[in-house]
Every structure is written in structure tokens, then in C-alpha cells.
Design a protein around this motif. Structure first.
Motif, PDB file in Angstrom:
ATOM      1  N   VAL A  27       0.845  -1.207   0.000  1.00  0.00           N
ATOM      2  CA  VAL A  27       0.000   0.000   0.000  1.00  0.00           C
ATOM      3  C   VAL A  27       0.882   1.260   0.000  1.00  0.00           C
ATOM      4  N   ALA A  28       1.993   1.221   0.758  1.00  0.00           N
ATOM      5  CA  ALA A  28       2.881   2.395   0.806  1.00  0.00           C
ATOM      6  C   ALA A  28       3.482   2.687  -0.569  1.00  0.00           C
ATOM      7  N   GLU A  29       3.823   1.626  -1.304  1.00  0.00           N
ATOM      8  CA  GLU A  29       4.475   1.822  -2.605  1.00  0.00           C
ATOM      9  C   GLU A  29       3.489   2.116  -3.734  1.00  0.00           C
ATOM     10  N   HIS A  30       2.297   1.496  -3.655  1.00  0.00           N
ATOM     11  CA  HIS A  30       1.391   1.595  -4.802  1.00  0.00           C
ATOM     12  C   HIS A  30       0.191   2.493  -4.569  1.00  0.00           C
ATOM     13  N   GLY A  31       0.009   2.960  -3.346  1.00  0.00           N
ATOM     14  CA  GLY A  31      -1.085   3.899  -3.095  1.00  0.00           C
ATOM     15  C   GLY A  31      -2.347   3.211  -2.618  1.00  0.00           C
ATOM     16  N   PRO A  32      -3.366   4.036  -2.279  1.00  0.00           N
ATOM     17  CA  PRO A  32      -4.605   3.509  -1.711  1.00  0.00           C
ATOM     18  C   PRO A  32      -5.303   2.541  -2.677  1.00  0.00           C
ATOM     19  N   GLY A  77     -16.442   1.967  -2.693  1.00  0.00           N
ATOM     20  CA  GLY A  77     -16.364   3.073  -1.748  1.00  0.00           C
ATOM     21  C   GLY A  77     -15.349   2.925  -0.648  1.00  0.00           C
ATOM     22  N   LEU A  78     -14.667   1.781  -0.555  1.00  0.00           N
ATOM     23  CA  LEU A  78     -13.726   1.636   0.552  1.00  0.00           C
ATOM     24  C   LEU A  78     -12.317   1.283   0.067  1.00  0.00           C
ATOM     25  N   VAL A  79     -11.354   2.107   0.441  1.00  0.00           N
ATOM     26  CA  VAL A  79      -9.955   1.770   0.152  1.00  0.00           C
ATOM     27  C   VAL A  79      -9.168   1.832   1.460  1.00  0.00           C
ATOM     28  N   VAL A  80      -8.048   1.136   1.484  1.00  0.00           N
ATOM     29  CA  VAL A  80      -7.150   1.301   2.627  1.00  0.00           C
ATOM     30  C   VAL A  80      -5.933   2.084   2.156  1.00  0.00           C
ATOM     31  N   ASP A  81      -5.433   2.907   3.064  1.00  0.00           N
ATOM     32  CA  ASP A  81      -4.311   3.786   2.742  1.00  0.00           C
ATOM     33  C   ASP A  81      -3.386   3.843   3.962  1.00  0.00           C
ATOM     34  N   VAL A  82      -2.161   4.286   3.716  1.00  0.00           N
ATOM     35  CA  VAL A  82      -1.216   4.455   4.820  1.00  0.00           C
ATOM     36  C   VAL A  82      -1.721   5.588   5.713  1.00  0.00           C
ATOM     37  N   SER A  83      -1.681   5.363   7.014  1.00  0.00           N
ATOM     38  CA  SER A  83      -2.203   6.361   7.942  1.00  0.00           C
ATOM     39  C   SER A  83      -1.184   7.458   8.205  1.00  0.00           C
ATOM     40  N   ARG A  84      -1.629   8.677   7.991  1.00  0.00           N
ATOM     41  CA  ARG A  84      -0.788   9.845   8.257  1.00  0.00           C
ATOM     42  C   ARG A  84      -0.784  10.164   9.759  1.00  0.00           C
ATOM     43  N   ASP A  85      -1.812   9.716  10.443  1.00  0.00           N
ATOM     44  CA  ASP A  85      -1.981  10.133  11.839  1.00  0.00           C
ATOM     45  C   ASP A  85      -1.783   9.012  12.846  1.00  0.00           C
TER      46      ASP A  85
END
Ligand SMILES: [Zn+2]
Length: 411
Positions: A27-32, A77-85
Motif C-alpha cells: 500500500v505504501a508503494e502503490h497507493g490507496p 467506496g472503501l480503500v485502505v491507505d497508509v495512515s498519516r496520523d
């Protein structure tokens, strides 16, 4: 087949831990992307992915959000992404003329930074580490007030570092030897289980360039850090090259004159005595400046101003420093054949005046020059490279093994 009940759970845990890293890095390399897309792209089954993503969300490393692009497979409608927080790592730096701190989140965002000009030469190591610890405590308070969880700190140091022990073995420009920096810092940080590490500043600068600077996309390059000392971080095949004892990259102590000026390292004729910041400022007539003012960046800004204005003394000093640097780089390029040389630290803002002389020396000295010499690039991170690389190193450990986050008791 004979069953091995005792070994199985440990193997499964190890496998799961490895897969957590695989999913997070994907996910970090390829995006949400959706869970179904991750399953398809990694070859793991959907229920495994759901469970791994759930754990990564619980650890604060991934988050779930809306806005799925059209045409993507999976729950709409749902993706997972790297958390900024979620998590944050600290980079810390002790250099000859400044202290710095940088907090970076898992998306690479800067969440806190501070640079303090300071003349650390001849100052007791424990006093300097006390001041660094104060900056680190402020940074930890600042990121915790943003709801972030610190997962590690790495200290960049201007000398030979024994990474396993977190000790600075020798730093000629500071006048320090055998300082257990990590132990001294931990005592002052109330760090709990927070991992604290140390590494050479040029090594960390090279990693920052590789991950987020001028070295992105390069596999073989040499990062040259121009500070009061001169160092290098060598990247070969996409990996940092440290040498047998980890002492590689001491580019400032490459001999450029057999009977040259005495160097702080005990040798003579080292590159640093000709192209280090103090030698350069002296040649340009700016040598009345002290280390405290160099740490502020003012003398380099003055040098740039004079060079832009066509000041002959400044231009001559820059050109001569470029010649010395080019002589040393000629040897390095003959040995290593890098794709590029990245000029960092104080060399970055003056790169345009160093480059013509460096290029001429490389053309004259590199055996394979007629097939091309490596490009000489200016760092895009400048003096922040080492401290940014220090923070990024801790984050990359978590990307490699997210299970490390679960082992931290202090949040
Ligand atoms: Zn030397």
C-alpha cells in the motif's frame, strides 16, 4: 507425513508477521486500494488480506476511507491507505555547528522540525547530548499532542559510528572519542521501549536521497556531505555500502596532497582540509565566522550572494574547492563507477559553482570518461538530508516489520 505441532504456531506467526510487512509496503508503494485489489496483486487470499489489514489498522499503520476510483475491483467506496496520523519517527542530529530534530509520519510528512545553531566543538559530549535530549523531548511532546505515536529515534553523528552499540567512536571535528551516544540519550529521554539508534550522518543523508531526494530511481550513487567535515554515503545496488567495520565513506579523509595541510583526523593532505566548509570560507575571506554562525547557514548564504554578484574572491575559492573535490571524486568514480554524485549539505547551495571544476576534473581523470562521467547533482534536501534520513530509517524498519510497533509499550 509426521506432524510438527510445536513448530507450527511459531512458523505461522513468523509468516503472518512477514505478510503484515508485505501488505503495508504494497500500500505504501502503490497507493490507496481496496482489500480485493491488494489480494489480487499480492496473491494472498481475501480473508487473509482482511485479517492483515484489520491488524494494520489496529496498529495505526493503515486506515480505511472512502473514494474508490471507478473500475477498481472490490467493495465499492472503501480503500485502505497508509495512515498519516498513526505513527511517527524522530530523526536527531548532532553536527559540529548545529543540532537538529525532525519528526516524520509514515506518509513522509514532516510533523515537527527544529534546527539550533551551536558551536559543539570542544564542548563536553554529555552537555551536547543533554541539549539534544531537550530538543527530542520537545519533539516527542509536540507529536504526541498531534495524537501521533513515536516508534523510534535515530541519531545522525559526524564521525565513525559503531551502529550495534550506538557509540560514536571518533569525531575529529568535535574532539570526541568513544561516546556511547545512544545510552546517554536514552537515560535522558525516558524512552521506555522506544528504539533509539545511531548512524553516521553521511550514511543517513545518502538513505534520505535514495528514498526521497535526488537519488530516487538511482541504484548506484555517491552522496557527498559537505559540512565542516566532509563525508560520503555510498549506495551500491540500491543498498548502503558500509564496508567491513562500517567505517566506509570517510571521503573527507581521502588524500589529495601527499604533504598537504594537517587534518583533525591525524593525517595530512585530506580532502576536508581543502574543500571542507572552513577551508572554503577561509579561501573566500569569510574565515572570521565561527562555528555558531556557520550552523545558522549565514556564511554560506553570504558566499552565494558574493558569487552571484561576481565577487572574484568568492568565485575563485569556489572553483578551487571544486578542483579539490573533483580530484578526490575522480578516484572514487574510477573505483566505484556510480551513476551519479549527489552534492549535499553545504555543497548543495553552492553546487552550481563547484560543478564546472568537478566536471573538468572528472573528464580528465576518469578512465571511462569518453563513455560518459557520472552526473553531478545537487541534493534536493540540503542540510536536512541526514536528519530526514534518520527519521526515515526508523520508519523503514516498521515498513519491513510492522510487528515491531506492537512490541512498543510506550506510546
Ligand atoms: Zn583527515
Amino acid at each position: 507425513m509426521e506432524a510438527r505441532p510445536a513448530a507450527e504456531p511459531a512458523t505461522q506467526r513468523a509468516l503472518r508477521r512477514r505478510n503484515l510487512g508485505l501488505v503495508l509496503r504494497h500500500v505504501a508503494e502503490h497507493g490507496p486500494r481496496s482489500r480485493a485489489t491488494i489480494a489480487f496483486e499480492t496473491g494472498l487470499n481475501k480473508s487473509t488480506i482482511s485479517s492483515l489489514v484489520g491488524e494494520l489498522i489496529d496498529l495505526g499503520l493503515l486506515l480505511e476511507r472512502g473514494a474508490l476510483r471507478r473500475g477498481t475491483v472490490g467493495r465499492p467506496g472503501l480503500v485502505v491507505d497508509v495512515s498519516r496520523d498513526g505513527v511517527v519517527a524522530l530523526g536527531l542530529e548532532i553536527n559540529v555547528d548545529y543540532l537538529a530534530v525532525q519528526a516524520t509520519d509514515l506518509t513522509g510528512g514532516s510533523r515537527h522540525r527544529w534546527l539550533e545553531a551551536a558551536d559543539n566543538r570542544g564542548t563536553r559530549a554529555t552537555d551536547v547530548i543533554e541539549r539534544l535530549a531537550r530538543l527530542a523531548r520537545s519533539a516527542l511532546a509536540a507529536v504526541r499532542s498531534q495524537g501521533l505515536r513515536p516508534i523510534g529515534a535515530t541519531v545522525a553523528l559526524p564521525g565513525l559510528v559503531e551502529v550495534e552499540r550506538g557509540a560514536l567512536l571518533v569525531a575529529p571535528n568535535l574532539g570526541w572519542s568513544d561516546v556511547p551516544v545512544v545510552d546517554l540519550l536514552r537515560e535522558r529521554l525516558d524512552a521506555g521501549t522506544l528504539p533509539v539508534d545511531a548512524d553516521n550522518e553521511a550514511n543517513l543523508g545518502a538513505l534520505a536521497e535514495l528514498w526521497e531526494g535526488a537519488g530516487v530511481g538511482l541504484t548506484d550513487f555517491m552522496y557527498v556531505s559537505g559540512e565542516i567535515g566532509v563525508g560520503a554515503g555510498i549506495v551500491i545496488g540500491g543498498e548502503l555500502f558500509r564496508g567491513y567495520r562500517g567505517f566506509g565513506g570517510e571521503f573527507g579523509h581521502v588524500t589529495v596532497e601527499s604533504r598537504g595541510r594537517r587534518c583533525g583526523c591525524g593525517s595530512r593532505g585530506c580532502l576536508e582540509t581543502r574543500a571542507g566548509l572552513e577551508a572554503l570560507l577561509q579561501a573566500a575571506g569569510l574565515d572570521q565566522e565561527t562555528a555558531t554562525t556557520t550552523g545558522s547557514g549565514r556564511p554560506v548564504a553570504e558566499l552565494v550572494k558574493r558569487a552571484r554578484g561576481g565577487d572574484r574572491g568568492a568565485l575563485k575559492a569556489l572553483s578551487e574547492a571544486g578542483v579539490w573535490l573533483g580530484i578526490a571524486l575522480g578516484s572514487a568514480v574510477n573505483l566505484l563507477s556510480p551513476q551519479a554524485v549527489v552534492l549535499g549539505g553545504y555543497f548543495a547551495p553552492i553546487a552550481e559553482w563547484l560543478r564546472p571544476a568537478v566536471d573538468r576534473e572528472l573528464e580528465a581523470r576518469v578512465m571511462g570518461a569518453r563513455w560518459g562521467v557520472p552526473g553531478v547533482l545537487a541534493s534536493t534536501l540540503g542540510p536536512e538530508a541526514a536528519v530526514r534520513g534518520a527519521a526515515a530509517l526508523s520508519l523503514h524498519r516498521v515498513l519491513g516489520d510492522p510487528g515491531l510497533v506492537a512490541e512498543l509499550s510506550v506510546g
